[in-house]
Design a protein around this motif. Structure first.
Motif, PDB file in Angstrom:
ATOM      1  N   GLU A 350       0.821  -1.212   0.000  1.00 15.70           N
ATOM      2  CA  GLU A 350       0.000   0.000   0.000  1.00 15.70           C
ATOM      3  C   GLU A 350       0.856   1.263   0.000  1.00 15.70           C
ATOM      4  O   GLU A 350       0.507   2.263  -0.636  1.00 15.70           O
ATOM      5  CB  GLU A 350      -0.935   0.004   1.210  1.00 15.70           C
ATOM      6  N   ARG A 353       1.860   1.881  -3.516  1.00 13.90           N
ATOM      7  CA  ARG A 353       0.731   2.374  -4.302  1.00 13.90           C
ATOM      8  C   ARG A 353       0.481   3.858  -4.027  1.00 13.90           C
ATOM      9  O   ARG A 353       0.235   4.639  -4.957  1.00 13.90           O
ATOM     10  CB  ARG A 353      -0.533   1.567  -3.993  1.00 13.90           C
ATOM     11  N   GLN A 354       0.545   4.263  -2.752  1.00 12.14           N
ATOM     12  CA  GLN A 354       0.328   5.666  -2.414  1.00 12.14           C
ATOM     13  C   GLN A 354       1.448   6.539  -2.979  1.00 12.14           C
ATOM     14  O   GLN A 354       1.194   7.659  -3.447  1.00 12.14           O
ATOM     15  CB  GLN A 354       0.242   5.833  -0.895  1.00 12.14           C
ATOM     16  N   ARG A 357       0.790   7.044  -6.631  1.00 14.31           N
ATOM     17  CA  ARG A 357      -0.301   8.021  -6.811  1.00 14.31           C
ATOM     18  C   ARG A 357       0.218   9.454  -6.642  1.00 14.31           C
ATOM     19  O   ARG A 357      -0.156  10.348  -7.404  1.00 14.31           O
ATOM     20  CB  ARG A 357      -1.432   7.733  -5.833  1.00 14.31           C
ATOM     21  N   GLN A 358       1.056   9.667  -5.651  1.00 13.53           N
ATOM     22  CA  GLN A 358       1.632  11.001  -5.443  1.00 13.53           C
ATOM     23  C   GLN A 358       2.482  11.414  -6.636  1.00 13.53           C
ATOM     24  O   GLN A 358       2.431  12.561  -7.096  1.00 13.53           O
ATOM     25  CB  GLN A 358       2.471  11.007  -4.165  1.00 13.53           C
ATOM     26  N   GLY A 369      -2.450   4.594  -9.327  1.00  7.51           N
ATOM     27  CA  GLY A 369      -1.693   3.728  -8.437  1.00  7.51           C
ATOM     28  C   GLY A 369      -1.057   2.550  -9.149  1.00  7.51           C
ATOM     29  O   GLY A 369      -0.369   1.740  -8.527  1.00  7.51           O
TER      30      GLY A 369
END
Length: 394
Positions: A350, A353-354, A357-358, A369
Motif C-alpha cells: 500500500e 501504491r500511495q 499516486r503522489q 496507483g
C-alpha cells in the motif's frame, strides 16, 4: 560552512571593473548595483515583473568571471561544439543564507571556485552558471558565457560526470531537501533556463536534476518536486505547443552514470534474464547486458552502454498491486531517495501504491496507483508530456 559576506571595498571594485563602470552605483541599502544586473531583485522585496526579460537581457545581466574577480583556471578550459543536449540543475548544499545581496552572490561564486579548485583539485569552478538566493546569476567556469552567447559551444565542466561536456550545469545557492528555494532564485533560474534553451535550441523536456545521473542528494527532495512547474514555466516562455512535447524523455544514462537510476536498469535487466548484481555503479557487466539487450531488440548500441528512450521503453514492465520481484524493487529503490515513504522489499504494498499516486499527481498523469510506461518514465527521472497539459497551446 558558515558563509560570511564581506562588503566589497574600493580596491576590489576597481580590480573587477565594477567600480569603473558609469552605471555602477551603491544604493541606499549599501548594495552594489552591477551593470546589467539590476533586474535581479532581492528576495525580500520580490514582486511580479510586468513581463519576462528577453534572452538578450538575461545574458547581459549575468555577472561575469571578471566582475566577481574569479581566479584564472589552473589549466586551459576545453570547448565542445555541437554537443549540448540538456540542462542539469543542482543545489550548492550551502546553508540557506538570508543575505540576498549582490555581495553575497559574489562571495558565493568565489567560495565555490576556491572549494572546487583547492578542495576538489579541479581546474576551475565546476558548474557553468550559479544562481544566488537573491536571484543574481553568475558565470561559473571560465568561457561559459562565451559558449552561451554562441549557442553552439559549451565549456567542458565538472558538475556531473558524464554530463560535463553535453549538459549545462546550473548551481543554485542553498540546500533544498526540506526547504524550497526563494522566489527570486526560482524566477532567475527560469529566466536562465529559457535563455539556455533558446541559445542551444533545447526544450523544457531537456531539464533534469543532478541525481537523475549520479548518486547524490542534489538537487534536494523539495526542489526536485518543483521541476514540473519549472519546466512548464520554461515551455510556456519558449512558446512550445503541447503537441511538440515528446510523449516521454528518459534520462540517457551510460557508463559514467551512478546512483538509483543505474540500480533500476540493473534490476530491469535481471528481469530480462541477465545475471547482474544490483549496485549503483554502471559497471562493465551492465554495459555488456545493455548492448546485448539492444542488439536482440533491433536497436543499434550507441556505445558505452547508453540507455536511450527506445531501450527504456522496452525494459520497463507494467506493475500493480499484485506485482512482486525485481521490477518492484527497482521502482521502490528510486522512489525512496526521492522522498517517497517506501522500502525496497519487492512487494507492491500500500505504501508503494500511495507513492505512485503522489508521483502521478505531481506529473499530471492519471492517478491510478498502477505503473505504466509514463509512470515509469517520471519515476526514473524522465519528463512526460502530461506534465504540460493545461499549460501549453495545442
Amino acid at each position: 560552512m558558515n558563509p560570511q559576506t564581506p562588503h566589497l571595498d574600493r580596491r576590489t571594485l576597481l580590480r573587477t571593473g565594477i567600480g569603473a563602470a558609469a552605471a555602477t552605483a551603491v544604493g541606499a541599502a549599501g548594495e552594489l548595483a552591477l551593470p546589467g544586473a539590476a533586474q535581479a531583485a532581492p528576495a525580500q522585496a520580490a514582486t511580479a515583473r510586468p513581463a519576462p526579460p528577453s534572452t538578450e537581457t538575461v545574458i547581459g545581466s549575468i555577472i561575469t568571471n571578471d566582475s566577481w574577480a574569479a581566479r584564472p583556471p589552473a589549466s586551459p578550459v576545453v570547448m565542445n561544439t555541437g554537443t549540448t543536449q540538456k540542462i542539469v540543475v543542482h543545489h550548492t548544499a550551502y546553508p540557506n543564507s538570508t543575505d540576498y545581496s549582490v555581495n553575497q552572490a559574489i562571495w558565493l561564486a568565489r567560495d565555490i571556485q576556491n572549494l572546487h579548485m583547492d578542495g576538489n583539485g579541479w581546474a576551475d569552478t565546476g558548474q557553468h552558471f550559479t544562481v544566488s538566493r537573491g536571484g543574481y546569476i553568475l558565470e561559473g567556469r571560465h568561457r561559459s558565457l562565451e559558449g552561451l552567447r554562441s549557442g553552439a559551444q559549451q565549456v567542458v565542466a565538472a558538475h556531473s560526470p558524464g554530463e560535463n561536456g553535453r549538459g549545462i550545469g546550473i548551481e543554485n545557492e542553498g540546500t533544498y531537501i526540506t526547504e524550497a528555494p526563494p522566489e527570486a532564485l526560482l524566477r532567475s533560474l527560469t529566466d536562465l533556463c529559457v535563455a539556455i534553451a533558446t541559445q542551444y535550441r533545447l526544450q523544457a523536456n531537456h531539464i533534469f536534476g543532478h541525481w537523475d545521473f549520479q548518486a547524490t542528494q542534489c538537487p534536494g527532495i523539495t526542489f526536485y518536486r518543483l521541476f514540473p512547474q519549472l519546466r512548464r514555466d520554461v515551455a510556456k516562455r519558449l512558446g512550445t505547443r503541447y503537441s511538440e512535447v515528446p510523449a516521454r524523455t528518459w534520462p540517457n544514462i551510460f557508463s559514467s552514470s551512478r546512483g538509483a537510476v543505474v540500480l533500476v536498469a540493473q534490476y530491469l535487466l535481471r528481469l530480462k534474464g541477465y545475471a547482474l548484481t544490483p549496485s549503483t555503479t554502471f559497471d562493465a557487466a551492465l554495459v555488456a547486458a545493455v548492448e546485448d539487450f539492444q542488439r536482440r531488440n533491433g536497436i543499434e548500441p550507441a556505445g558505452l552502454g547508453e540507455i536511450l528512450d527506445s531501450t527504456w521503453d522496452l525494459l520497463v514492465v507494467p506493475l500493480d498491486g499484485r506485482s512482486t520481484g525485481d521490477a518492484v524493487t527497482a521502482l521502490q529503490s528510486i522512489l525512496a531517495p526521492k522522498g517517497y515513504a517506501v522500502t525496497p522489499t519487492g512487494a507492491f504494498d500500500e505504501a508503494t501504491r500511495q507513492a505512485v499516486r503522489q508521483l502521478q499527481k505531481l506529473h499530471g498523469l492519471p492517478v491510478t496507483g498502477r505503473v505504466d510506461l509514463a509512470t515509469w518514465c517520471a519515476a526514473v527521472g524522465g519528463i512526460v508530456r502530461e506534465e504540460f497539459r493545461g499549460t501549453l497551446r495545442h
